[in-house]
Design a protein around this motif. Structure first.
Motif, short mmCIF file in Angstrom:
data_model
loop_
_atom_site.label_atom_id
_atom_site.label_comp_id
_atom_site.label_asym_id
_atom_site.label_seq_id
_atom_site.Cartn_x
_atom_site.Cartn_y
_atom_site.Cartn_z
N GLY A 117 0.82 -1.21 0.00
CA GLY A 117 0.00 0.00 0.00
C GLY A 117 0.85 1.25 0.00
O GLY A 117 2.06 1.20 0.19
N PRO A 118 0.21 2.38 -0.18
CA PRO A 118 0.95 3.63 -0.26
C PRO A 118 1.53 4.05 1.10
O PRO A 118 0.92 3.82 2.13
N LEU A 119 2.71 4.65 1.05
CA LEU A 119 3.37 5.16 2.25
C LEU A 119 3.58 6.66 2.09
O LEU A 119 3.75 7.16 0.98
N THR A 120 3.59 7.36 3.20
CA THR A 120 3.92 8.78 3.16
C THR A 120 5.41 8.92 2.84
O THR A 120 6.17 7.93 2.95
N HIS A 121 5.85 10.11 2.51
CA HIS A 121 7.27 10.32 2.23
C HIS A 121 8.12 10.01 3.45
O HIS A 121 9.19 9.39 3.35
N GLU A 123 7.41 7.86 5.84
CA GLU A 123 7.44 6.40 6.00
C GLU A 123 8.38 5.76 4.98
O GLU A 123 9.08 4.79 5.31
N GLN A 124 8.40 6.27 3.76
CA GLN A 124 9.31 5.74 2.73
C GLN A 124 10.77 5.95 3.14
O GLN A 124 11.58 5.02 3.10
N ILE A 125 11.09 7.17 3.57
CA ILE A 125 12.46 7.49 3.97
C ILE A 125 12.87 6.65 5.18
O ILE A 125 13.95 6.06 5.22
N THR A 126 11.98 6.57 6.16
CA THR A 126 12.25 5.78 7.36
C THR A 126 12.45 4.31 7.01
O THR A 126 13.39 3.66 7.50
N SER A 127 11.60 3.78 6.16
CA SER A 127 11.71 2.37 5.76
C SER A 127 13.04 2.08 5.08
O SER A 127 13.69 1.07 5.36
N VAL A 128 13.44 2.96 4.17
CA VAL A 128 14.71 2.76 3.47
C VAL A 128 15.88 2.83 4.45
O VAL A 128 16.78 1.98 4.42
N LEU A 129 15.87 3.81 5.34
CA LEU A 129 16.96 3.94 6.30
C LEU A 129 17.03 2.74 7.25
O LEU A 129 18.12 2.21 7.51
N VAL A 130 15.89 2.31 7.76
CA VAL A 130 15.86 1.14 8.65
C VAL A 130 16.34 -0.10 7.91
O VAL A 130 17.15 -0.88 8.43
#
Length: 181
Positions: A117-121, A123-130
């Motif tokens: 599903g869609p993520l906020t910007h 959430e996207q940045i946090t997901s990539v960093l994690v």
């Protein structure tokens, strides 16, 4: 010398074939899959096909670097005793790991480890960093473990590229090492 030119031609053909695979978008794969299902033909699942495309891009990059910027190093390695065999083994390992094993691990990770599903910007940045922190920590620990006597057997192949280091040698690892790290 003639034999080497023949192998360079084969590499060029592989680049073109991999490029064709990589140019297929997920939407194209999905629409092709729908048409193939209608005709009961065998078709790769979309995530697996997308993984093959990404793996093929990795192979294309490796071949472009290998037979472009690193051509002098390739020739230097191939002149060494057993160098030609080692070079081909490294390219084969990188290709297999990227296209076959990489596509399967990509599909599994996307299906079971990613939020659908869609993520906020944010959430996207946090997901990539994690993801980057976890992946790099795991790789570091796995790599250190493979330098212990009990696990070095799976890492030994990678260290055969210790004199002349080519782009293919970065991913030239055994299947167990690829799966562990």
């Amino acid at each position: 010398q003639i034999r080497f030119e023949h192998e360079a031609l084969v590499a060029l053909i592989i680049i073109i074939a991999a490029d064709l695979v990589a140019l297929t978008t997920l939407e194209d794969i999905t629409s092709i899959a729908a048409r193939k299902q209608a005709t009961n033909a065998i078709m790769l699942p979309p995530l697996l096909a997308e993984g093959v495309a990404f793996g093929s891009l990795n192979v294309i990059g490796m071949l472009l670097l290998e037979f472009g910027l690193s051509m002098d190093d390739v020739q230097q390695l191939r002149k060494r005793e057993c160098g030609k065999k080692l070079h081909l083994a490294g390219m084969a390992a990188t290709t297999f790991n990227s296209v076959v094993l990489g596509s399967v691990t990509y599909a599994v990770i996307i299906k079971y480890c990613c939020v659908q599903g869609p993520l906020t910007h944010f959430e996207q940045i946090t997901s990539v960093l994690v993801f980057l922190v976890i992946e790099n920590a795991w790789y570091y620990l796995a790599h250190m473990a493979m330098h212990t006597p009990k696990l070095y057997w799976m890492h030994r192949f990678h260290h055969k590229f210790n004199v002349v280091v080519l782009p293919s040698s970065a991913s030239a690892v055994s299947v167990p090492e690829f799966l562990l790290s």
